[in-house]
Design an enzyme around this catalytic site. Structure first.
Site, PDB file in Angstrom:
ATOM      1  N   ASP A  36       0.938  -1.333   0.092  1.00  0.00           N
ATOM      2  CA  ASP A  36       0.177  -0.212  -0.048  1.00  0.00           C
ATOM      3  C   ASP A  36       0.381   1.039   0.042  1.00  0.00           C
ATOM      4  O   ASP A  36       0.366   2.186  -0.822  1.00  0.00           O
ATOM      5  CB  ASP A  36      -0.883   0.135   1.672  1.00  0.00           C
ATOM      6  CG  ASP A  36      -0.316  -0.227   2.599  1.00  0.00           C
ATOM      7  OD1 ASP A  36       0.662  -0.183   2.753  1.00  0.00           O
ATOM      8  OD2 ASP A  36      -0.936   0.602   3.656  1.00  0.00           O
ATOM      9  N   ASP A 174      -5.392   0.570   6.408  1.00  0.00           N
ATOM     10  CA  ASP A 174      -5.820  -0.055   7.552  1.00  0.00           C
ATOM     11  C   ASP A 174      -7.179   0.996   7.376  1.00  0.00           C
ATOM     12  O   ASP A 174      -7.810   0.941   7.673  1.00  0.00           O
ATOM     13  CB  ASP A 174      -4.977   0.255   8.597  1.00  0.00           C
ATOM     14  CG  ASP A 174      -3.957  -1.017   8.550  1.00  0.00           C
ATOM     15  OD1 ASP A 174      -3.564  -2.029   7.449  1.00  0.00           O
ATOM     16  OD2 ASP A 174      -2.787  -0.415   9.615  1.00  0.00           O
TER      17      ASP A 174
HETATM   18  C1  GLA Z   1       0.886  -2.087   8.633  1.00  0.00           C
HETATM   19  C2  GLA Z   1       0.123  -0.358   8.042  1.00  0.00           C
HETATM   20  C3  GLA Z   1      -0.459  -0.901   6.925  1.00  0.00           C
HETATM   21  C4  GLA Z   1      -0.004  -1.704   5.756  1.00  0.00           C
HETATM   22  C5  GLA Z   1       0.515  -2.867   6.612  1.00  0.00           C
HETATM   23  C6  GLA Z   1       1.394  -4.119   5.587  1.00  0.00           C
HETATM   24  O1  GLA Z   1      -0.649  -2.554   8.871  1.00  0.00           O
HETATM   25  O2  GLA Z   1      -0.203   0.014   8.516  1.00  0.00           O
HETATM   26  O3  GLA Z   1      -0.425   0.511   6.208  1.00  0.00           O
HETATM   27  O4  GLA Z   1       1.653  -1.290   4.857  1.00  0.00           O
HETATM   28  O5  GLA Z   1       0.943  -2.751   7.543  1.00  0.00           O
HETATM   29  O6  GLA Z   1       0.425  -4.124   4.657  1.00  0.00           O
END
Ligand code: GLA
Length: 387
Positions: A36, A174
């Protein structure tokens, strides 16, 4: 849950006149990990567990927060004037960060607040309790002060505050999953331009099982930021030979052609993960649309191998959970989920194998690691709401 937080509000702040109660969900990511912040695709879904808040406007500028998850800390007080991160503010740096981020966008709170929180996402499990708290805060600020923002803005504001107020360089996944969640659907999000579509994720004859390793390694935030800068550096190197905006723009073939531009073996592996994982995610969603859950599961397994070997964000405990899951015939796919270094795995398990899964994986984990794992058969829920 509404009654529980209201009761606590009354106990802490006297009465419940004019109090509103809100909810925002946590998330689990099915596939598309560490893509992401590389302009790639992700495929998360909102859960029915998350964070609840009972909130009331005050007559003055004070902010008073109380969390039922950190009762020992009692009421943590500050003000809406000159909001900045402070160590003694502890977990309230998350909601305060969101208030600060709103102000940066020109949305000023006109009074302080009394807030009681309760979260039923297991602490440190990698199911995005912080993103749910950020989205929840944005959601009640919008409701109480009439701020004119969309749910996607709530996600962006949450991410901005986490990056710039709390010092964690997370991507958008997230907060987006929490703010835009839809019951029984996962979100196929292209983080390069935030275009997205919902894909139904009600599996015929199978369940989504989240397994909590109950470990959280300290390195999580610092190593996360390291991975992110390794990818940025690899991108810069690739940009000297091909015009791309993010690692997500590359096909596997292109990556193999141009990878010699990356002058460090570790960075090659990091970038390889980002490129291949993005392509896996696109293929996995395609597979799901074709009702090919078996292929979806294989891609989940491949995702784990890549995160373990090339991206190196797994750990012994998580690898044991995944290996043991793979041994069970009724498991369609299993992988680490979230940022890594502990937290949870996500597995697709045939209905008839769920009990066996819990028993066998739980026992092997106890035997090999000496720890207890927790299992949740999860339901996919909606985004934030006022209750
Ligand atoms: C954490 C980060 C997300 C993403 C994940 C890995 O949850 O907050 O933005 O990068 O790790 O996919």
């Amino acid at each position: 849950m509404k009654e529980t937080v209201l009761k606590k509000f009354e106990e802490i702040f006297g009465d419940t006149k004019d109090v509103n109660v809100y909810f925002a969900p946590g998330r689990v990511n099915m596939i598309g990990e560490h893509t992401d912040y590389n302009g790639g695709h992700v495929f998360p879904c909102a859960l029915t567990i998350g964070t609840y808040a009972a909130v009331r406007k005050r007559e003055d500028d004070k902010l008073r927060f109380y969390s039922m998850n950190f009762e020992k800390l009692g009421v943590i007080e500050s003000t809406i004037v000159n909001i900045k991160p402070e160590e003694e503010a502890d977990w309230t740096n998350y909601p305060k960060g969101v208030m600060w981020a709103f102000e940066k966008r020109g949305f000023k709170m006109t009074s302080g607040l009394d807030v009681v929180l309760y979260g039923n996402i297991p602490n440190g499990s990698g199911l995005s309790s912080s993103a749910s708290l950020e989205v929840l805060t944005g959601y009640y600020l919008r409701d109480l002060f009439g701020f004119d923002v969309t749910n996607i803005d709530l996600a962006l504001i949450g991410q901005y505050s986490e990056n710039n107020f709390n010092g964690m360089n997370c991507g958008i996944m997230d907060q987006f999953a929490s703010a835009m969640g839809k019951k029984d659907n996962a979100i196929f999000l292209n983080t390069a331009d935030l275009s997205y579509e919902y894909a139904p994720l009600v599996l015929d004859g199978a369940k989504i099982v989240v397994t909590n390793s109950n470990v959280k390694h300290k390195l999580v935030d610092s190593e996360y930021n390291v991975r992110r800068s390794e990818c940025e550096k690899a991108l810069e190197e690739l940009q000297t030979v091909i015009g791309i905006n993010g690692l997500g723009d590359l096909s596997e073939e292109q990556f193999e052609t141009y990878k010699t531009a990356i002058k460090d073996e570790v960075r090659v592996r990091r970038a390889k993960h980002a490129v291949y994982e993005n392509q896996r995610t696109i293929r996995a969603v395609e597979a799901l649309k074709n009702n090919d859950v078996a292929l979806f599961g294989e891609l989940m397994n491949a995702s784990h191998v890549s995160l373990r070997d090339d991206y190196q964000v797994s750990c012994e405990e998580i690898d044991v959970l995944v290996e043991e899951a793979w041994k069970i015939p009724g498991v369609i796919g299993s992988r680490i989920t979230g940022g890594g270094f502990g937290g949870c795995t996500v597995s697709i398990v045939k209905d008839e194998a769920v009990e066996e899964f819990k028993e066998k994986v739980g026992a092997a984990y106890k035997e090999r690691v000496g720890k207890t794992a927790d299992f949740y058969v999860v339901e996919i829920g909606d985004g934030p709401s006022k209750l």
